[in-house]
Design a protein around this motif. Structure first.
Motif, PDB file in Angstrom:
ATOM      1  N   SER A  37       0.792  -1.269  -0.069  1.00 42.18           N
ATOM      2  CA  SER A  37       0.001   0.003  -0.045  1.00 42.18           C
ATOM      3  C   SER A  37       0.694   1.221   0.020  1.00 42.18           C
ATOM      4  N   TYR A  38       2.195   1.105   0.206  1.00 41.91           N
ATOM      5  CA  TYR A  38       3.112   2.216  -0.011  1.00 41.91           C
ATOM      6  C   TYR A  38       2.963   3.192  -1.201  1.00 41.91           C
ATOM      7  N   SER A  39       3.019   2.538  -2.345  1.00 42.46           N
ATOM      8  CA  SER A  39       3.080   3.013  -3.542  1.00 42.46           C
ATOM      9  C   SER A  39       1.895   2.576  -4.311  1.00 42.46           C
ATOM     10  N   LEU A  40       1.217   3.578  -5.493  1.00 36.29           N
ATOM     11  CA  LEU A  40       0.142   3.153  -6.162  1.00 36.29           C
ATOM     12  C   LEU A  40       0.945   2.272  -7.262  1.00 36.29           C
ATOM     13  N   ASN A  41       2.173   2.345  -7.570  1.00 39.84           N
ATOM     14  CA  ASN A  41       2.880   1.854  -8.613  1.00 39.84           C
ATOM     15  C   ASN A  41       3.158   0.505  -8.247  1.00 39.84           C
ATOM     16  N   SER A  42       3.117  -0.154  -6.915  1.00 40.75           N
ATOM     17  CA  SER A  42       3.508  -1.507  -6.421  1.00 40.75           C
ATOM     18  C   SER A  42       2.234  -2.274  -6.886  1.00 40.75           C
ATOM     19  N   THR A  43       2.767  -3.505  -7.755  1.00 34.94           N
ATOM     20  CA  THR A  43       1.680  -4.364  -8.338  1.00 34.94           C
ATOM     21  C   THR A  43       2.282  -5.620  -8.327  1.00 34.94           C
ATOM     22  N   ILE A  44       1.338  -6.739  -8.268  1.00 37.71           N
ATOM     23  CA  ILE A  44       1.773  -8.214  -8.567  1.00 37.71           C
ATOM     24  C   ILE A  44       0.934  -8.445  -9.453  1.00 37.71           C
ATOM     25  N   LYS A  45       1.846  -8.965 -10.753  1.00 37.28           N
ATOM     26  CA  LYS A  45       1.316  -9.335 -11.925  1.00 37.28           C
ATOM     27  C   LYS A  45       1.535 -11.073 -11.928  1.00 37.28           C
ATOM     28  N   TYR A  46       0.624 -11.717 -12.676  1.00 35.80           N
ATOM     29  CA  TYR A  46       0.803 -13.056 -12.908  1.00 35.80           C
ATOM     30  C   TYR A  46       0.400 -13.439 -14.485  1.00 35.80           C
ATOM     31  N   PHE A  47       1.097 -14.298 -14.828  1.00 33.66           N
ATOM     32  CA  PHE A  47       0.772 -14.503 -16.501  1.00 33.66           C
ATOM     33  C   PHE A  47       0.796 -16.213 -16.518  1.00 33.66           C
ATOM     34  N   ASP A  48      -0.008 -16.635 -17.287  1.00 33.44           N
ATOM     35  CA  ASP A  48      -0.004 -18.223 -17.540  1.00 33.44           C
ATOM     36  C   ASP A  48      -0.222 -18.461 -19.037  1.00 33.44           C
ATOM     37  N   ASN A  49       0.708 -18.980 -19.779  1.00 36.54           N
ATOM     38  CA  ASN A  49       0.558 -19.632 -21.110  1.00 36.54           C
ATOM     39  C   ASN A  49       0.269 -20.998 -21.277  1.00 36.54           C
ATOM     40  N   GLY A  50       0.089 -21.681 -20.216  1.00 36.27           N
ATOM     41  CA  GLY A  50      -0.250 -22.943 -20.344  1.00 36.27           C
ATOM     42  C   GLY A  50       1.134 -23.648 -20.274  1.00 36.27           C
ATOM     43  N   THR A  51       2.272 -23.333 -20.479  1.00 36.55           N
ATOM     44  CA  THR A  51       3.670 -23.827 -20.387  1.00 36.55           C
ATOM     45  C   THR A  51       4.437 -23.292 -19.490  1.00 36.55           C
ATOM     46  N   PHE A  53       3.789 -20.490 -15.606  1.00 38.67           N
ATOM     47  CA  PHE A  53       3.292 -19.545 -14.900  1.00 38.67           C
ATOM     48  C   PHE A  53       3.948 -18.602 -14.103  1.00 38.67           C
ATOM     49  N   VAL A  54       4.037 -17.237 -14.513  1.00 38.93           N
ATOM     50  CA  VAL A  54       4.937 -16.240 -13.864  1.00 38.93           C
ATOM     51  C   VAL A  54       4.144 -15.476 -12.870  1.00 38.93           C
ATOM     52  N   VAL A  55       4.791 -15.076 -11.909  1.00 33.68           N
ATOM     53  CA  VAL A  55       4.304 -14.124 -10.719  1.00 33.68           C
ATOM     54  C   VAL A  55       5.261 -13.058 -10.786  1.00 33.68           C
ATOM     55  N   GLN A  56       5.110 -11.675 -10.841  1.00 31.10           N
ATOM     56  CA  GLN A  56       6.327 -10.693 -10.660  1.00 31.10           C
ATOM     57  C   GLN A  56       5.655  -9.558  -9.637  1.00 31.10           C
ATOM     58  N   TRP A  57       6.363  -9.509  -8.646  1.00 29.75           N
ATOM     59  CA  TRP A  57       6.337  -8.463  -7.749  1.00 29.75           C
ATOM     60  C   TRP A  57       7.115  -7.069  -8.383  1.00 29.75           C
ATOM     61  N   ASP A  58       6.298  -6.233  -8.659  1.00 27.13           N
ATOM     62  CA  ASP A  58       6.821  -4.781  -9.473  1.00 27.13           C
ATOM     63  C   ASP A  58       6.565  -3.706  -8.614  1.00 27.13           C
ATOM     64  N   GLN A  59       7.912  -3.055  -8.157  1.00 27.45           N
ATOM     65  CA  GLN A  59       7.917  -1.856  -7.391  1.00 27.45           C
ATOM     66  C   GLN A  59       7.234  -1.944  -6.033  1.00 27.45           C
ATOM     67  N   VAL A  60       7.560  -2.992  -5.096  1.00 28.84           N
ATOM     68  CA  VAL A  60       7.079  -3.375  -3.767  1.00 28.84           C
ATOM     69  C   VAL A  60       8.220  -2.914  -2.932  1.00 28.84           C
ATOM     70  N   TYR A  61       7.780  -2.469  -1.884  1.00 33.85           N
ATOM     71  CA  TYR A  61       8.534  -1.689  -0.760  1.00 33.85           C
ATOM     72  C   TYR A  61       8.414  -2.677   0.741  1.00 33.85           C
ATOM     73  N   LEU A  62       9.699  -2.603   1.275  1.00 29.62           N
ATOM     74  CA  LEU A  62       9.451  -3.184   2.732  1.00 29.62           C
ATOM     75  C   LEU A  62       8.869  -2.239   3.587  1.00 29.62           C
ATOM     76  N   GLU A  63       8.045  -2.758   4.466  1.00 21.51           N
ATOM     77  CA  GLU A  63       7.351  -2.233   5.556  1.00 21.51           C
ATOM     78  C   GLU A  63       8.628  -1.688   6.647  1.00 21.51           C
ATOM     79  N   GLY A  64       8.515  -0.195   6.565  1.00 20.18           N
ATOM     80  CA  GLY A  64       9.337   0.234   7.564  1.00 20.18           C
ATOM     81  C   GLY A  64      10.774   0.623   7.016  1.00 20.18           C
ATOM     82  N   LYS A  65      10.992   0.369   5.341  1.00 17.38           N
ATOM     83  CA  LYS A  65      12.296   0.381   4.929  1.00 17.38           C
ATOM     84  C   LYS A  65      12.025   1.317   3.426  1.00 17.38           C
ATOM     85  N   GLU A  66      10.906   1.593   3.378  1.00 17.37           N
ATOM     86  CA  GLU A  66      10.265   2.339   2.191  1.00 17.37           C
ATOM     87  C   GLU A  66      11.282   3.191   1.513  1.00 17.37           C
ATOM     88  N   ASP A  67      12.212   3.839   2.243  1.00 13.19           N
ATOM     89  CA  ASP A  67      13.194   4.951   1.906  1.00 13.19           C
ATOM     90  C   ASP A  67      14.556   4.112   1.105  1.00 13.19           C
TER      91      ASP A  67
END
Length: 157
Positions: A37-51, A53-67
């Motif tokens: 919730s620190y940034s509106l740009n933080s996303t978790i994306k996933y993709f599955d094409n049958g061969t 399955f990818v999960v990407q944590w994108d622009q996520v920040y650590l609680e208390g270490k956002e700086d």
């Protein structure tokens, strides 16, 4: 499953959610106390094409270490059993991440749950979790622009 992906940085592979799942059942490129919730740009994306399955944590920040900056990493689960962890941006040493609020780990673990009747409470099931395999990564090796590939052993059966 969405909350587990979003907040904690790992994929849960079991069918029963329980208190010990962060210790026994995970595919974790980097399990830590992330604050999505620190940034509106933080996303978790996933993709599955049958061969794959990818999960990407994108622009996520650590609680208390956002700086310290944002993390970008992913896990790819391939149909042939290979698992690849990719680390694009790791802004600090993983060894510096506190495990006070949540475990910090990277790797794989699996377990199974068995229900036994309880002699203390007839008619009630008592569940026991048995971990049968764990692979832990050396977190000091997790850096920006790095990757790890797990390759399954050949089936000799």
């Amino acid at each position: 499953m969405g909350d587990l992906l979003k907040i904690l940085g790992f994929i849960f592979m079991g069918d029963v959610i329980h208190q010990m799942l962060t210790a026994t059942q995970y595919v974790a490129p980097l399990m830590a106390n992330f604050n999505p919730s620190y940034s509106l740009n933080s996303t978790i994306k996933y993709f599955d094409n049958g061969t794959v399955f990818v999960v990407q944590w994108d622009q996520v920040y650590l609680e208390g270490k956002e700086d310290r900056g944002c993390f970008v990493f992913q896990a790819a689960l391939h149909i042939d059993g290979r698992i690849v962890f990719g680390y694009k941006e790791i802004p600090m040493s993983v060894l510096e991440i506190s495990s006070t609020q949540h475990p910090v780990k990277a790797g794989l673990s699996d377990a199974f749950m068995v229900g036994n009747s309880s002699p203390d409470a007839p008619g009630h099931q008592r569940r026991a979790i048995y971990e049968y395999h764990r692979v832990e990564l050396d977190t000091s090796k997790i850096t920006s622009a790095s990757a790890v590939e797990f390759v399954p052993l050949p089936n000799l059966g």
